[in-house]
Design an enzyme around this catalytic site. Structure first.
Site, PDB file in Angstrom:
ATOM      1  N   CYS A   2      -1.996   8.981   3.598  1.00  0.00           N
ATOM      2  CA  CYS A   2      -2.080   8.658   2.172  1.00  0.00           C
ATOM      3  C   CYS A   2      -3.463   8.965   1.632  1.00  0.00           C
ATOM      4  CB  CYS A   2      -1.711   7.197   1.933  1.00  0.00           C
ATOM      5  SG  CYS A   2      -2.684   6.021   2.881  1.00  0.00           S
TER       6      CYS A   2
ATOM      7  N   GLU B 222       0.872  -1.181   0.000  1.00  0.00           N
ATOM      8  CA  GLU B 222       0.000   0.000   0.000  1.00  0.00           C
ATOM      9  C   GLU B 222       0.902   1.221   0.000  1.00  0.00           C
ATOM     10  OE1 GLU B 222      -3.236   0.107  -0.532  1.00  0.00           O
ATOM     11  OE2 GLU B 222      -3.128  -2.064  -0.730  1.00  0.00           O
TER      12      GLU B 222
END
Length: 514
Positions: free
Chosen positions: A320, A285
């Site tokens: 993020c 990720e």
């Protein structure tokens, strides 16, 4: 066993919780400067070279002292985990799940202590730190239940004369490399998902957040997780990261962090090492360049502005999932900017011990990089409406708004990972959607509109893993918003979702003639 339920967040407006949290902060401060060991198969190791963790609100303050692992210790950690795997994989899933339930129970009781570590080590305000711990608890509770569900196996089509069973079995040794920005929640999620499914783990925390990782290791020792199931190795990624990834006994790597590091891990893992029997699995990720579209057909412009501010500047934009681009239809552009600046001016910036809305960015390198992006945004024609300055002490940066950013500008396309919001004017909704899809990332996004036709179009064409309508683009909940994105945002793992455990398992089919 009760059905899964998300952990309750703390309301710090209540005086009792405020006082209790202040006590936790004082308790944690008293533990600063402690030295922590590498832990491999239950044994503790010190090395000559040390790594220090600092308080980004006050960089002269040492949170903890850690060991820099040698190549020999790093290899030892993988080999010890591999030896333990032959035993751990046969432990009944019910027993493995009990370890997670017990750890979640203890963490819940000490929620403020775990959160206080992150206030100091990562510069999270009280609510952000509390949310991080709540998510860690959720991961353990959710994944324990999921492991039990997967242990039952799927139902296969029946045929006459045969009995067929499909079962899920663990992979082997996993290397877990979590990020510094969610140093407990993501660390706990990746680690416990691997452990509860029967794998063994070598955990290498970020060099910016080793203290909270060490506290999790202490918790695992307290619940008497068998030695060797979880091994703790500290050091820089540059010195030991490649060794962990390339070791022939490493079966999978679970990583959350930057695009650059994630791509390197993927590349290294794809190369077969001498003696390696398998194709390594990479769960990565990575970054995001997340947009919120503001349509001219709105339920409430004020609500849209408030949630853009929260998404952009919460935890200093170091998520993020943070909103780094507001793409605004020109009919409401000027009014949006006016309200945006007005709302942002009310944000306080300061040491997170004092619970300001915004604290410091993680370190000096990040501070300098963010300031460079701000200068670039202005030099390319953006208009600095607010912020752009750093503080005198600590790694503080004001919440920054740069308007009139062009869709192809640097700050429109590259991940900044800081409190910088680029505001882009779109001709209409279709233009806004086109701009929203013009980056190499595809993690989160949001759309503010009351036009159902436009929302339906976004559902089909807005290419992100997590899309939100008329709400902020941060704050995914375990079990509610399975999290993970497309393109350079990673492998779309959907952490906290019902497919996640498959990333740590492989399937075996046994057929018998009867």
């Amino acid at each position: 066993m009760k059905p899964f339920k998300n952990e309750q967040l703390t309301d710090f407006t209540k005086s009792k919780y405020k006082k209790d949290f202040q006590k936790a902060l004082k308790k944690i401060e008293a533990g600063f400067g402690k030295e922590y060991d590498i832990i491999i198969n239950g044994k503790r190791y010190k090395t000559q070279d040390k790594l220090k963790s600092y308080n980004p609100s006050n960089p002269t303050e040492v949170i903890g002292i850690f060991q820099k692992a040698t190549p020999e210790l790093t290899n030892n950690a993988i080999e010890s985990a591999y030896q333990k795997f032959s035993e751990w994989k046969h432990v009944p899933v019910e027993k493995r799940a009990k370890f997670l339930f017990k750890a979640a129970e203890i963490m819940r009781k000490r929620k403020f202590e775990f959160a206080a570590w992150m206030v100091f080590e990562e510069g999270k305000n009280w609510a952000e730190a509390d949310g991080d711990v709540a998510e860690a608890i959720d991961f353990m509770e959710f994944y324990a239940r999921e492991a039990l569900r997967y242990s039952k196996g799927p139902k296969l089509v029946k045929i006459k004369g045969e009995e067929n069973v499909q079962e899920y079995i663990p992979l082997g040794v996993g290397v877990v490399i979590p990020p510094w920005n969610f140093p407990l929640a993501i660390l706990v999620g990746m680690t416990t998902a691997a452990i509860v499914t029967g794998n063994t783990v070598v955990l290498k925390p970020s060099s910016d957040s080793p203290a909270i990782a060490a506290k999790f290791m202490e918790l695992m020792e307290e619940i008497e997780l068998p030695a060797g199931v979880l091994n703790f190795v500290t050091g820089s990624g540059g010195s030991i990261g490649d060794i962990l990834v390339q070791h022939p006994l490493t079966r999978f790597i679970s990583f959350t962090g930057s695009k650059e590091v994630g791509l390197r891990i993927n590349e290294l893992a794809a190369r077969r090492s001498a003696g390696q029997k398998w194709i390594k699995r990479v769960v990565a990720e990575m970054g995001g360049k997340d947009s919120i579209i503001i349509d001219d057909e709105l339920y409430s412009l004020n609500d849209a502005v408030s949630n853009v501010v929260s998404s952009a500047f919460g935890f200093q934009g170091q998520k993020c999932s943070a909103c780094s681009r507001a793409i605004v239809v020109e009919k409401v552009y000027d009014k949006f900017l006016e309200k945006l600046v007005e709302k942002t001016k009310k944000i306080t910036v300061g040491p997170t011990k004092e619970n300001h809305f915004m604290g410091p960015v993680i370190n000096e390198k990040a501070q300098n990089t963010i300031l460079k992006y701000i200068r670039t945004g202005v030099s390319e024609g953006g208009k600095l409406l607010f912020g752009g300055q750093k503080g005198d002490d600590g790694y503080f940066i004001e919440p920054t708004i740069i308007a009139d950013v062009k869709p192809e500008d640097t700050i429109s396309l590259q991940e900044i990972f800081g409190p910088v919001l680029a505001v882009i004017k779109a001709k209409d909704f279709e233009d806004a959607l086109r701009i929203a899809n013009n980056t190499e990332y595809g993690l989160t996004g949001a759309v503010y509109s009351k036009n159902k036709k436009k929302l339906k179009e976004c559902g089909k064409e807005f290419f992100v893993g997590n899309l939100y309508y008329n709400r902020k683009c941060t704050g995914a909940l375990v079990g509610v918003h399975p999290f993970g994105g497309f393109n350079m945002s990673g492998t779309c793992s959907k952490a906290g979702g019902f497919d996640y455990m498959l990333l740590f398992l492989q399937t075996k089919v046994i057929s018998a003639k009867v």
